[in-house]
Scaffold this active site. Sequence first.
Site: not given
Ligand code: IVH
Length: 693
Positions: A50, A52-53, A98, A129, A131, A429, A442, A448
Amino acid sequence: MTNLSAVQALSSMPGLPVLSGRSDYEAALERLRAASGAYYADGDSAMDDATYDQLRLAVLAWETEHPDEVVADSPTGQVGDGAAPVGDIAHTTRLLSLDNVFNADGLVAWGESLQRRLGHEPVGGFTVEPKLDGAAVAARYQAGRLVQIITRGDGSSGEDVSHVIGQIEGLPEQLPVAATFEVRGEVLFTQEQFEAANEVRTAHGAQVFANPRNGTAGTLRAKDRPYRLMMTCRTYGAVELDGEAFLPAGATHAEVLAAVARAGVRTTADTPAGLHVVATLAEAQQRVDEIAALRPGLPFGIDGVVIKVNDAAEQEAAGLGNRFPYFAVAFKLPAVERQTVLEDVVWEVGRTGVLAPTAILAPVLIDGSTVTRATLHNPADIRRRDLHLGDTVTVYKAGDIIPRVQAAVVPLRPAGAVEVPLPQECPSCGGEINKTQERWRCAKGAACALPALIEYAAGREMLDIDGLGRTYVKALVDAGDVTDVADLFGLSLEQLTTASGSSKRAAKLAEQIEAAKARPLNRVVCALGVLGTGRSISRRIARHFGTMEAVRGADALAMQAVDGIGPEKAPVIVEQIAALAPVIDKLAAAGVNMTEPQDTSAAKESGPLAGKVVVVTGKMTGALEGRGRDAMNVLIEKAGGRAGSSVSPKTSILVSAPSAGGKPSSKAVKAAELGVEVLAPEAFAELVADFLA
Ligand code: IVH
């Protein structure tokens, strides 16, 4: 180079650092490089995700405002922020990262920029989906055989880590079909694998991993460990290899993953979070929320949800940026792991005599709640994690889970820090400790804590068993007649006679015990002695749920709906109530009342204190004379208000006797500062006169 949606998200993220000039910018770049460099070098990050981001976003914001001053090798312009070790295996096509968004507005903004690129809304819809929070790899299959695994590296070439072939569930060494293709996916440790891995490491005298992701990065890179650790992979993409046509021409993203799955490789679709095809971004947002809600129960960590354009032609039309494709975006979820300082460790003796260590932490915001305490399991675990007082530690919390201390960030250990001290004697105790098992107890075991617990349960404000004081309780516990509060209701006249020394007293006690069966639920809840539930919280729990059945059915989220129970307390209460199941069953079987009379709802709406928070301090006088704090709290709640314990801006009334010696109480001073109304007990008594009976 800059990333619009992330910068747009800035405005909605409070507490971001602001870079005020060129030197700030350069210092921030240094910190980013150092943190990601350390992470990729040994899997040990000196900064949590967090933080870092946030720093990275601040750099991006500065770069957006000063486009001419952006340094050529800024980490923000490179895959893996330019810190990943670059290997010597060229990727078939670039492995990209991403773009991130952090909230619903960010996703909408991403959709708008996508629409500008396409010239229209995508007609083929989106996929949604999880991550997965691990390390990206490319895995090559030739004629059905897994021949090579490569890390992401700088996106153009990566390291050969084929030594882990056979160690990754989801990437079988041999497929049932002789297909040739390359998959891209995320390797990670599931929670279960992570725990197993740390056990193996401890047995080999190695440090436990700070978290599953760092452990994965380290395990991929470590070529000559004397042990093997199982990991998991779920793939999220595939490309052709050696010019072999494996993928159906023009396949959508969902179809690509289906083809991969048919070939025997596991994909993100094959996780409890699943892969969802939706028509619009609004529906995508709904799926994001659904996956976010599943997060605490998933068997592995996710740090976001990925939304992709489903149609191949539209993906291509959207195009690729330097670091990431424009057809996909990561919706980042709040970090569940942060770093903070371990200030102290306190030991409490539980109902069964187990000594439970709790870490006292410098307050840190994790996933929307402030964490100040975390579980530490047992002494062996504390030593395994090599924890020292003053250490910076990684703390993990997800949804309903009780926060736990994962590991020390050893490079940040202050000089002279001492190991967490272990107790020499029972903290309750003062007696001996039984150290024969991992969890210390204990030596007296349940005995106890038991007498104090039973005495508390029988007290006037709980089950109100008149006459059952310390001496008789001790006699009953010593005789083994009472091992928990429910045993009180199964005592025979004989047992009571022996304990009290008189059959007359025994008969009276039996009568009192019989009467105690009819106490309202709030007193029964309180009598259970659940940590963190005193009189007031027990009353609120009972009133909120109405029946013991509903109390037992509540998960941490439902428990948080009770006034005064926050995300830190809720899971602890839920866990303890679950552990008390046998005692509660015994109480119910003995005929103890398990419901709360719901008679105060009218007052809640229209009572004189409806919607008010009332704090009481000092001795009560006049009509309220002799009422203790608890009796006052009952009165306040009867009149529709809520009892508070300290004066804050939320306080409506402070009930306080005027100070005799002229020196006002600290609560009165605070109330004056905040402009909170102060009433003398007499004036308050008038206000609630209808409820005094
Ligand atoms: S797609 C061309 N799908 O997140 C698109 N990446 O922060 C490339 N990652 O480098 C990535 N789950 O290592 C994709 N369902 C998912 C993912 C996913 C994890 C990772 C991946 C990517 C990183 C980016």
